[in-house]
Design an enzyme around this catalytic site. Structure first.
Site, PDB file in Angstrom:
ATOM      1  N   THR A  36       0.928  -1.294  -0.059  1.00  0.00           N
ATOM      2  CA  THR A  36       0.085  -0.006   0.067  1.00  0.00           C
ATOM      3  C   THR A  36       0.966   1.234  -0.056  1.00  0.00           C
ATOM      4  O   THR A  36       2.008   0.996  -0.128  1.00  0.00           O
ATOM      5  CB  THR A  36      -0.823   0.150   1.148  1.00  0.00           C
ATOM      6  OG1 THR A  36       0.051   0.311   2.415  1.00  0.00           O
ATOM      7  CG2 THR A  36      -1.628  -1.233   1.409  1.00  0.00           C
ATOM      8  N   THR A 139      -0.949  -2.917  19.716  1.00  0.00           N
ATOM      9  CA  THR A 139      -0.488  -1.234  20.107  1.00  0.00           C
ATOM     10  C   THR A 139      -1.165  -0.959  21.385  1.00  0.00           C
ATOM     11  O   THR A 139      -2.052  -1.537  21.806  1.00  0.00           O
ATOM     12  CB  THR A 139      -1.017  -0.475  18.983  1.00  0.00           C
ATOM     13  OG1 THR A 139      -1.067   1.098  19.546  1.00  0.00           O
ATOM     14  CG2 THR A 139      -2.554  -0.712  18.547  1.00  0.00           C
ATOM     15  N   GLU A 141      -2.471   1.703  22.078  1.00  0.00           N
ATOM     16  CA  GLU A 141      -3.684   2.435  21.629  1.00  0.00           C
ATOM     17  C   GLU A 141      -5.254   1.761  22.014  1.00  0.00           C
ATOM     18  O   GLU A 141      -6.190   2.279  22.051  1.00  0.00           O
ATOM     19  CB  GLU A 141      -3.687   3.045  20.347  1.00  0.00           C
ATOM     20  CG  GLU A 141      -2.710   3.707  20.045  1.00  0.00           C
ATOM     21  CD  GLU A 141      -2.897   4.841  18.811  1.00  0.00           C
ATOM     22  OE1 GLU A 141      -3.986   5.040  18.416  1.00  0.00           O
ATOM     23  OE2 GLU A 141      -2.142   5.390  18.331  1.00  0.00           O
ATOM     24  N   TYR A 164      -8.828   3.395  14.125  1.00  0.00           N
ATOM     25  CA  TYR A 164      -7.796   2.431  14.124  1.00  0.00           C
ATOM     26  C   TYR A 164      -7.773   1.575  15.333  1.00  0.00           C
ATOM     27  O   TYR A 164      -7.373   0.544  15.275  1.00  0.00           O
ATOM     28  CB  TYR A 164      -6.446   3.525  14.102  1.00  0.00           C
ATOM     29  CG  TYR A 164      -5.307   2.696  14.490  1.00  0.00           C
ATOM     30  CD1 TYR A 164      -4.689   1.990  13.383  1.00  0.00           C
ATOM     31  CD2 TYR A 164      -4.559   3.064  15.440  1.00  0.00           C
ATOM     32  CE1 TYR A 164      -3.555   1.035  13.878  1.00  0.00           C
ATOM     33  CE2 TYR A 164      -3.243   2.410  15.667  1.00  0.00           C
ATOM     34  CZ  TYR A 164      -2.789   1.516  14.934  1.00  0.00           C
ATOM     35  OH  TYR A 164      -1.621   0.624  15.495  1.00  0.00           O
ATOM     36  N   ALA A 166      -9.822   0.959  17.456  1.00  0.00           N
ATOM     37  CA  ALA A 166     -11.113  -0.093  17.757  1.00  0.00           C
ATOM     38  C   ALA A 166     -10.623  -1.341  16.920  1.00  0.00           C
ATOM     39  O   ALA A 166     -10.914  -2.554  16.966  1.00  0.00           O
ATOM     40  CB  ALA A 166     -12.179   0.473  17.058  1.00  0.00           C
TER      41      ALA A 166
HETATM   42  P1  NAD Z   1       3.253   0.931   8.394  1.00  0.00           P
HETATM   43  O1  NAD Z   1       1.883   1.610   7.986  1.00  0.00           O
HETATM   44  O2  NAD Z   1       4.455   1.537   8.171  1.00  0.00           O
HETATM   45  O3  NAD Z   1       3.327  -0.662   7.719  1.00  0.00           O
HETATM   46  C1  NAD Z   1       2.251  -1.227   7.438  1.00  0.00           C
HETATM   47  C2  NAD Z   1       2.658  -2.353   6.301  1.00  0.00           C
HETATM   48  O4  NAD Z   1       1.526  -3.292   6.295  1.00  0.00           O
HETATM   49  C3  NAD Z   1       2.919  -1.570   4.939  1.00  0.00           C
HETATM   50  O5  NAD Z   1       3.923  -2.143   4.400  1.00  0.00           O
HETATM   51  C4  NAD Z   1       1.669  -1.937   4.123  1.00  0.00           C
HETATM   52  O6  NAD Z   1       1.862  -2.050   2.717  1.00  0.00           O
HETATM   53  C5  NAD Z   1       1.338  -3.334   4.720  1.00  0.00           C
HETATM   54  N1  NAD Z   1      -0.132  -3.495   4.461  1.00  0.00           N
HETATM   55  C6  NAD Z   1      -1.252  -2.998   4.711  1.00  0.00           C
HETATM   56  N2  NAD Z   1      -2.266  -3.664   4.304  1.00  0.00           N
HETATM   57  C7  NAD Z   1      -1.932  -4.708   3.845  1.00  0.00           C
HETATM   58  C8  NAD Z   1      -2.539  -6.026   3.564  1.00  0.00           C
HETATM   59  N3  NAD Z   1      -3.984  -5.948   3.297  1.00  0.00           N
HETATM   60  N4  NAD Z   1      -2.039  -6.864   3.268  1.00  0.00           N
HETATM   61  C9  NAD Z   1      -0.688  -7.266   3.431  1.00  0.00           C
HETATM   62  N5  NAD Z   1       0.169  -5.942   3.606  1.00  0.00           N
HETATM   63  C10 NAD Z   1      -0.523  -5.014   4.063  1.00  0.00           C
HETATM   64  O7  NAD Z   1       3.017   0.328   9.861  1.00  0.00           O
HETATM   65  P2  NAD Z   1       4.111   0.514  10.821  1.00  0.00           P
HETATM   66  O8  NAD Z   1       4.181   1.658  11.765  1.00  0.00           O
HETATM   67  O9  NAD Z   1       5.248  -0.600  10.708  1.00  0.00           O
HETATM   68  O10 NAD Z   1       3.171  -0.643  12.051  1.00  0.00           O
HETATM   69  C11 NAD Z   1       3.442  -2.027  12.015  1.00  0.00           C
HETATM   70  C12 NAD Z   1       2.629  -2.797  12.790  1.00  0.00           C
HETATM   71  O11 NAD Z   1       2.857  -2.388  14.145  1.00  0.00           O
HETATM   72  C13 NAD Z   1       1.013  -2.185  12.947  1.00  0.00           C
HETATM   73  O12 NAD Z   1       0.228  -3.492  12.972  1.00  0.00           O
HETATM   74  C14 NAD Z   1       0.681  -1.291  13.668  1.00  0.00           C
HETATM   75  O13 NAD Z   1      -0.526  -1.246  14.275  1.00  0.00           O
HETATM   76  C15 NAD Z   1       1.651  -1.813  15.021  1.00  0.00           C
HETATM   77  N6  NAD Z   1       2.202  -0.676  15.795  1.00  0.00           N
HETATM   78  C16 NAD Z   1       2.523   0.464  15.287  1.00  0.00           C
HETATM   79  C17 NAD Z   1       3.405   1.307  16.193  1.00  0.00           C
HETATM   80  C18 NAD Z   1       3.957   2.595  15.783  1.00  0.00           C
HETATM   81  O14 NAD Z   1       4.311   3.441  16.345  1.00  0.00           O
HETATM   82  N7  NAD Z   1       4.278   2.663  14.223  1.00  0.00           N
HETATM   83  C19 NAD Z   1       3.192   1.229  17.524  1.00  0.00           C
HETATM   84  C20 NAD Z   1       2.645   0.099  18.276  1.00  0.00           C
HETATM   85  C21 NAD Z   1       2.109  -0.928  17.326  1.00  0.00           C
HETATM   86  O1  DAU Z   2       0.793   4.144  20.158  1.00  0.00           O
HETATM   87  C1  DAU Z   2       1.110   3.271  19.239  1.00  0.00           C
HETATM   88  C2  DAU Z   2       0.317   4.130  17.899  1.00  0.00           C
HETATM   89  O2  DAU Z   2       1.449   5.290  17.846  1.00  0.00           O
HETATM   90  C3  DAU Z   2       0.496   3.091  16.992  1.00  0.00           C
HETATM   91  O3  DAU Z   2      -0.312   2.266  17.058  1.00  0.00           O
HETATM   92  C4  DAU Z   2       0.046   3.865  15.640  1.00  0.00           C
HETATM   93  O4  DAU Z   2       0.172   3.078  14.500  1.00  0.00           O
HETATM   94  C5  DAU Z   2       1.125   5.064  15.495  1.00  0.00           C
HETATM   95  O5  DAU Z   2       0.623   5.814  14.139  1.00  0.00           O
HETATM   96  C6  DAU Z   2       1.067   6.119  16.344  1.00  0.00           C
HETATM   97  O6  DAU Z   2      -0.254   6.602  16.727  1.00  0.00           O
HETATM   98  P1  DAU Z   2      -0.218   8.122  17.225  1.00  0.00           P
HETATM   99  O7  DAU Z   2      -1.318   8.916  16.571  1.00  0.00           O
HETATM  100  O8  DAU Z   2       0.121   8.196  18.510  1.00  0.00           O
HETATM  101  O9  DAU Z   2       1.016   8.751  16.114  1.00  0.00           O
HETATM  102  P2  DAU Z   2       1.177  10.144  15.380  1.00  0.00           P
HETATM  103  O10 DAU Z   2       2.549  10.232  14.863  1.00  0.00           O
HETATM  104  O11 DAU Z   2       0.214   9.955  14.287  1.00  0.00           O
HETATM  105  O12 DAU Z   2       0.704  11.339  16.371  1.00  0.00           O
HETATM  106  C7  DAU Z   2       1.889  10.989  17.482  1.00  0.00           C
HETATM  107  C8  DAU Z   2       1.076  12.530  18.164  1.00  0.00           C
HETATM  108  O13 DAU Z   2       1.291  13.557  17.405  1.00  0.00           O
HETATM  109  C9  DAU Z   2      -0.375  12.693  18.257  1.00  0.00           C
HETATM  110  O14 DAU Z   2      -0.764  13.072  19.606  1.00  0.00           O
HETATM  111  C10 DAU Z   2      -0.893  13.463  17.292  1.00  0.00           C
HETATM  112  C11 DAU Z   2       0.113  14.567  17.237  1.00  0.00           C
HETATM  113  N1  DAU Z   2       0.440  15.163  15.733  1.00  0.00           N
HETATM  114  C12 DAU Z   2       0.449  14.076  14.784  1.00  0.00           C
HETATM  115  C13 DAU Z   2       1.024  14.705  13.529  1.00  0.00           C
HETATM  116  C14 DAU Z   2       0.810  13.572  12.355  1.00  0.00           C
HETATM  117  C15 DAU Z   2       0.453  16.290  15.489  1.00  0.00           C
HETATM  118  O15 DAU Z   2       0.467  17.178  16.715  1.00  0.00           O
HETATM  119  N2  DAU Z   2       0.633  16.712  14.247  1.00  0.00           N
HETATM  120  C16 DAU Z   2       0.768  16.098  13.392  1.00  0.00           C
HETATM  121  O16 DAU Z   2       1.030  16.644  12.205  1.00  0.00           O
END
Ligand code: NAD
Ligand code: DAU
Length: 352
Positions: A36, A139, A141, A164, A166
């Site tokens: 994606t 997560t 969340e 998300y 949920a």
């Molecule tokens: P990301 O959005 O960077 O990567 C998601 C990947 O999943 C992408 O490569 C996308 O192409 C792939 N994907 C999406 N839909 C798909 C499908 N239907 N089939 C196969 N592949 C698909 O996400 P991330 O930040 O690397 O997060 C990875 C996992 O960790 C997620 O499950 C997220 O909920 C969890 N997580 C993320 C964070 C964070 O801070 N980023 C924190 C805690 C948990």
């Molecule tokens: O806690 C884990 C989660 O952290 C993961 O499960 C999610 O996949 C990941 O996206 C992240 O969620 P957040 O909503 O916390 O992350 P985000 O980077 O979108 O935002 C971090 C904080 O910053 C949040 O309080 C919203 C704020 N924010 C975010 C953006 C993109 C801003 O104030 N301005 C912005 O432009």
């Protein structure tokens, strides 16, 4: 030897995890990713010629494809990273979150249950002793939001506030149900906010670095005093590795960095490091249903599995800013969309 199906391995955490695993173990890694907007195969260019790394472009909701992959690669481990992961996108288009995060997880669980011949009458799936395992990367969340005090433990009730979270909470409930009902050997990990290299610049830290470097406005939602518990992605990957090798079947493990920071303070660190002007900060409308504070109690994983974060936030954030500054081409190709052409140029003629 393990044959590990990593889903979503072209994304931020998945690609860091594959790098971690290939640098330590000889396991076969099968990366299934739909590519994606969030999937970027350039993240894994270095491993294309490894004979224990395989990439397949496909959807985790495609049951026939998942069955074929299990048969062809003798999958004994699933680590499910694949997800729609951005809260803001879930507010404008919740439907795809339900499809990928909930239905996709259920498809993976179902195929694993069938292929591993899980038997509800056994205490554990009969192949459990052979090291079969399904890890759901979830997560913090799912726990909802905290007030000024308190921490999320594994016992904190699930109370998601965004579409998300949920969808991630629903997926967790299915994972639990497959353990309770079918004795599928599972773990769930719940991690706090990750930062580090290869993160898509829609998330706070890479977005602010990119905007700041290009002298664009830095949009702060609401008052900017929302708190997240930041963890370096490499520490998260080490945490999942610990759960894979030492985690007790059926258990949930929170993974967090003891590292609470307000959003505005993070943005100020970035501005200072890049030597820019604070006038770039612009306060914009708050995110609907915006969770105020996340903070993880990581006692269980530290005490039971011996994991602990190695990065201090100070080292991690400076290293991360440097990484984006040293990889401006990567950032430019992501922002321009050029990275999306990589798959068709490299993989169009081969099914790997
Ligand atoms: P990301 O959005 O960077 O990567 C998601 C990947 O999943 C992408 O490569 C996308 O192409 C792939 N994907 C999406 N839909 C798909 C499908 N239907 N089939 C196969 N592949 C698909 O996400 P991330 O930040 O690397 O997060 C990875 C996992 O960790 C997620 O499950 C997220 O909920 C969890 N997580 C993320 C964070 C964070 O801070 N980023 C924190 C805690 C948990
Ligand atoms: O806690 C884990 C989660 O952290 C993961 O499960 C999610 O996949 C990941 O996206 C992240 O969620 P957040 O909503 O916390 O992350 P985000 O980077 O979108 O935002 C971090 C904080 O910053 C949040 O309080 C919203 C704020 N924010 C975010 C953006 C993109 C801003 O104030 N301005 C912005 O432009």
């Amino acid at each position: 030897m393990k044959n590990i199906l990593v889903t979503g391995g072209a994304g931020f955490i998945g690609s860091n995890f594959i790098r971690h695993m290939l640098s330590i173990y000889d396991y076969n890694i099968i990366n299934l990713d739909l590519l994606t907007y969030a999937g970027n195969l350039e993240n894994l260019m270095k491993f294309e010629n490894y004979n224990n790394y395989f990439f397949i472009k496909g959807d985790i909701t495609n049951k026939m494809l998942i069955e074929d992959i299990f048969d062809k690669y003798f999958i004994d481990t699933v680590i499910n990273f694949a997800a729609e992961s951005h809260v803001d996108r879930s507010i404008s288009n919740p439907e795809i979150f339900l499809k990928t995060n909930v239905l996709g997880t259920q498809v993976l669980l179902d195929v694993a249950k069938n292929k591993w011949k899980c038997n509800p009458d056994d205490k554990y799936c009969f192949k459990f002793m052979d090291g079969v395992r399904f890890i759901q990367v979830s997560t913090d969340e799912v726990y909802g939001t905290l007030g000024e005090k308190g921490l999320f433990t594994e016992e904190t009730p699930i109370s998601p506030n965004s579409p998300y979270s949920a969808s991630k909470a629903s997926a967790d409930m299915f994972v639990r149900a497959y353990y309770e009902t079918f004795k599928l050997p599972i773990n769930i990990t719940r991690c706090s906010n990750n930062y580090g290299p290869y993160q898509f610049p829609e998330k706070l830290i890479p977005l602010m670095i990119n905007n700041c470097e290009n002298n664009k406005l830095l949009p702060i939602y609401g008052d900017g005093m929302q708190i997240r518990d930041w963890l370096h992605v490499k520490d998260h990957c080490r945490g999942i590795d610990s759960v894979l090798h030492k985690g007790e079947i059926g258990e949930i493990y929170n993974i967090g960095g003891n590292n609470e920071k307000a959003n505005i303070d993070i943005v100020k660190i970035i501005i200072k490091k890049l030597n820019k002007n604070k006038d770039l900060i612009t306060y914009v409308n708050d995110r609907p249903g915006h969770d105020r504070r996340y903070a993880i109690d990581n006692t269980k994983i530290t005490k039971e599995l011996g994991w602990k974060p190695l990065y201090t936030f100070e080292d991690g954030i400076y290293e991360t800013i440097d990484w984006y500054m040293n990889n401006k081409k990567w950032l430019e190709r992501v922002v321009s969309g050029d990275y999306l052409k990589y798959y068709s140029s490299m993989y169009a003629l081969s099914y790997r």
